[in-house]
Design a protein around this motif. Structure first.
Motif, PDB file in Angstrom:
ATOM      1  N   ARG A 101       0.914  -1.183   0.018  1.00 33.35           N
ATOM      2  CA  ARG A 101      -0.041   0.116  -0.031  1.00 33.35           C
ATOM      3  C   ARG A 101       1.049   1.326  -0.012  1.00 33.35           C
ATOM      4  N   PRO A 102       0.511   2.435  -0.951  1.00 41.22           N
ATOM      5  CA  PRO A 102       1.410   3.454  -0.525  1.00 41.22           C
ATOM      6  C   PRO A 102       1.542   3.944   0.778  1.00 41.22           C
ATOM      7  N   GLY A 103       3.058   4.510   0.835  1.00 41.05           N
ATOM      8  CA  GLY A 103       3.390   4.646   2.205  1.00 41.05           C
ATOM      9  C   GLY A 103       4.342   3.665   2.855  1.00 41.05           C
ATOM     10  N   PHE A 130      -5.270   1.858  -5.497  1.00 39.71           N
ATOM     11  CA  PHE A 130      -5.853   3.350  -5.775  1.00 39.71           C
ATOM     12  C   PHE A 130      -4.859   4.204  -6.438  1.00 39.71           C
ATOM     13  N   GLY A 131      -3.476   3.629  -6.509  1.00 38.19           N
ATOM     14  CA  GLY A 131      -2.397   4.597  -7.036  1.00 38.19           C
ATOM     15  C   GLY A 131      -1.868   5.379  -5.577  1.00 38.19           C
ATOM     16  N   TYR A 136      -8.187   8.705  -1.977  1.00 38.68           N
ATOM     17  CA  TYR A 136      -8.491   7.436  -1.869  1.00 38.68           C
ATOM     18  C   TYR A 136      -6.983   6.390  -1.621  1.00 38.68           C
ATOM     19  N   ARG A 137      -5.892   7.239  -1.640  1.00 37.45           N
ATOM     20  CA  ARG A 137      -4.626   6.541  -2.116  1.00 37.45           C
ATOM     21  C   ARG A 137      -4.476   5.238  -1.105  1.00 37.45           C
ATOM     22  N   LEU A 138      -4.768   5.690   0.255  1.00 34.58           N
ATOM     23  CA  LEU A 138      -4.335   4.744   1.429  1.00 34.58           C
ATOM     24  C   LEU A 138      -5.534   3.456   1.390  1.00 34.58           C
ATOM     25  N   ARG A 139      -6.587   3.482   0.646  1.00 34.57           N
ATOM     26  CA  ARG A 139      -7.565   2.291   0.728  1.00 34.57           C
ATOM     27  C   ARG A 139      -7.011   1.252   0.215  1.00 34.57           C
ATOM     28  N   GLN A 197      13.119   6.837 -12.887  1.00 31.94           N
ATOM     29  CA  GLN A 197      11.754   7.440 -12.289  1.00 31.94           C
ATOM     30  C   GLN A 197      10.988   6.584 -11.681  1.00 31.94           C
ATOM     31  N   LYS A 198       9.892   6.804 -11.367  1.00 30.09           N
ATOM     32  CA  LYS A 198       8.933   6.235 -10.529  1.00 30.09           C
ATOM     33  C   LYS A 198       7.592   5.863 -11.624  1.00 30.09           C
ATOM     34  N   VAL A 199       7.270   4.619 -11.540  1.00 33.13           N
ATOM     35  CA  VAL A 199       6.120   4.256 -12.178  1.00 33.13           C
ATOM     36  C   VAL A 199       4.723   3.956 -11.204  1.00 33.13           C
ATOM     37  N   ASP A 200       3.782   4.443 -11.512  1.00 31.28           N
ATOM     38  CA  ASP A 200       2.674   4.551 -10.588  1.00 31.28           C
ATOM     39  C   ASP A 200       1.428   3.846 -10.900  1.00 31.28           C
TER      40      ASP A 200
END
Lengths: 400, 400
Positions: A101-103, A130-131, A136-139, A197-200
């Motif tokens: 999950r992001p973070g 969710f990207g 909603y990124r942390l959902r 770079q970062k791919v999301d």
């Protein structure tokens, strides 16, 4: 065939693979099939959750074995000493792929901003529900969440029936394919400029992107697409039809094919019937056309119908169940979509073949999936140069 | 931001795009969004079939405009003089992409064997229904055929109900993503060795590859997967549940999440109920669990349920219809999955955004889709150096 060809199109790339379950492992599976060196990093003593997912063969998960063939497997606790070892590996890598999950990687002190300091050319590829941006990124983002959130369920199913999940984890698969595209494009940019770079990639976005014409119906016409079963918004007859022993699919997407259908069902006069003479009219009058075709198909078996339609030049197909796929002379035979791999404990396993066919550097299943920590010695000993006694210590401390 | 970044990750690549309708154009759409120069070659006077597909905005097809944004558009009859001009273009190109039925390009004298003679580094990418080998290679392959033939329909839908098509053209989308991966991998090999190759992607294979765990259930266990509605083979509760005003999705894929669900529905005692205390038991007893959860969800609205579940740490989602996607602050807002593009005749159109997010070289919608032959002068004049009077002659002869 040159040496590089035997080794695949992606020979020479090193991928550090922190992914679990499906979306991420599907990406790195394709990379490994195409010859990249994929080092899958799992939790010591436990490993990827899917090692414990049914079905099993001699105690080994078929789910895991399929998605992780061709990869090297190491165990590493990403905290403390393990974190330092991971950073050493990053210095040697082209790509890191993760589907936390992001973070989460930031909390481990392993976010992209940290990793790029030690390897500016690194391509950091992240897959999440969710990207990495937005409210909603942390959902949490399981596949069914993405299929629901991204609109796919709302358009799949039958009039009057419930929204329907795709029978496979389509959100995961779409995201796995998409992040693979992103990281290969980012590598191209890096090769040209030196810049990583970062791919999301989000499961939800990937599902939304798959909707295409369905979305355009709303955006251009303001109509919310409904569930219409097996037929299609754009043409008719393009649907399933009842046979004596099940159902078949017939796809007559234009006027020429419609005429051929009329001939094949012994109703040549229908071809000149003004009620059905344009595709727009056929879509509008689909409920009248279906019984006309089924009057013919209901009296016949699936194979007979498909043969007759193909002989008439009309696209048609049985609705294959998985057992039929595995027996199919085209899919299983010529296209090699099921491949035997020998696994040291599971024995001979049949896995899904590589579906992207490259003429000069064929993708192929190189080795069985790794046992937990199978390549600890070769990776940490070989790549990081750690001596046997140090590896032993790391093992007893639970770091690897 | 450097110049190359403004131009995208694939800046410098030239793609000759012979594709029509969906699978191929979806591939070259992504390449164009990421900065490749895509020259779409259409039939003089007619163009891609989808130029005539609904829905329309000021007479322009939204279907076409969405899939062909960012591309240059030329017209060229591939026979006679047009063939020679195509061969000249091939000399300057990195990639040719086509989605004709296998054999069609050979009949035109433009098969891979011919093209590689004049450009050995060329990557030739072909998408077809059944692929370029095997007994069914010449069968016509529309999306619904691939969904049926590849097994996806057999696993989508409800117990006792019919096999069900994915509401979007999923076979086309999966193949479009897959051929993009193949051609990027092949380009990497070419950059390293100088050697081009042919990429062969089938809609049917792409669907088969998407089945994953579904296929393994048969391969490892010998059980043919059935249609099980919205629930999942591997865990429960992971399903849709009736709400007061529709239905919601809840995904509790492990024991910890199950305990949280029990708390959220005010049934904490359930968490210790031995009937449900392992995931395997919950999958087996799914029919008992669903009404327990629905006793709570049926009394509440969708938004209230989703909020309560997320607050408890349980993955949950509304089942969005397309109108909700377009209004969603996350999907439409932060993730920019719908983007306005100004088209010279259609006016302001809203298209699906680029779903693969690259931090240093963002993919983006660069220009509106081309009008038929819009770039004839710049491509044939500029790239091939043909003078205006020659272009005029080609135009009047119907070559361009």
């Amino acid at each position: 065939m040159t040496d590089s060809n035997t080794n695949g199109a992606l020979h020479g790339l090193r991928i550090l693979d922190l992914t679990r379950v499906l979306a991420g492992p599907f990406c790195t599976m394709m990379l490994a099939d195409m010859g990249a060196e994929v080092i899958k990093i799992e939790q010591p003593g436990k490993g990827d959750d899917t090692r414990h997912f049914a079905p099993f063969q001699n105690g080994e998960s078929a789910y895991y074995m399929n998605l992780n063939r061709g990869k090297k497997g190491v165990t590493l606790d990403l905290k403390g000493q393990g974190r330092e070892m991971f950073l050493e590996l990053v210095k040697t890598a082209d790509v890191v792929v993760e589907n936390y999950r992001p973070g989460t990687m930031d909390k481990l002190g392993l976010g992209y901003e940290t990793l790029k300091e030690i390897n500016p050319g690194l391509v950091y590829a992240a897959v999440s529900g969710f990207g990495d941006t937005g409210p909603y990124r942390l959902r949490p983002g399981y596949d069914i969440i993405a299929q629901a959130m991204g609109g796919l369920m709302s358009t799949t199913g039958w009039p009057g029936g419930e929204p329907t999940r795709s029978g496979t984890a389509m959100g995961d698969v779409l995201a796995g394919l998409s992040v693979t595209i992103g990281l290969l494009a980012a590598l191209r940019h890096r090769d040209r400029t030196g810049e990583g770079q970062k791919v999301d990639v989000a499961l939800v976005d990937s599902v939304v992107a798959s909707l295409e014409i369905i979305t355009q119906i709303y955006l251009a016409d303001g109509r919310v697409p409904e569930r219409i079963g097996n037929r299609y918004e754009s043409c008719y007859p393009y649907d399933s039809f009842a046979a004596r022993d099940g159902s078949v699919v017939i796809a007559a997407a234009n006027d020429k094919l419609w005429r051929l259908v009329c001939g094949a069902i012994d109703q040549p006069a229908l071809a000149d019937d003004e009620r059905f003479d344009t595709n727009a009219r056929r879509v509008q009058r689909h409920a009248e056309i279906k019984p006309l075709i089924e009057a013919w198909t209901r009296e016949r078996g699936i194979d007979e119908i498909v043969e007759a339609m193909l002989a008439a030049g009309v696209p048609a197909s049985p609705i294959n169940t998985v057992d039929r796929l595995v027996d199919c002379p085209h899919i299983a035979g010529a296209r090699e979509m099921f491949v035997d791999v020998e696994h040291p404990t599971a024995g001979k396993t049949k896995l899904t073949g590589a579906h992207i066919k490259l003429s000069a550097t064929p993708a192929r299943l190189r080795t069985a999936a790794p046992r937990l920590g199978e390549h600890n010695d070769s990776v940490f000993g070989g790549l990081l140069g750690l001596p046997p006694e140090r590896l032993q210590a790391l093992r007893s401390e639970g770091v690897i």
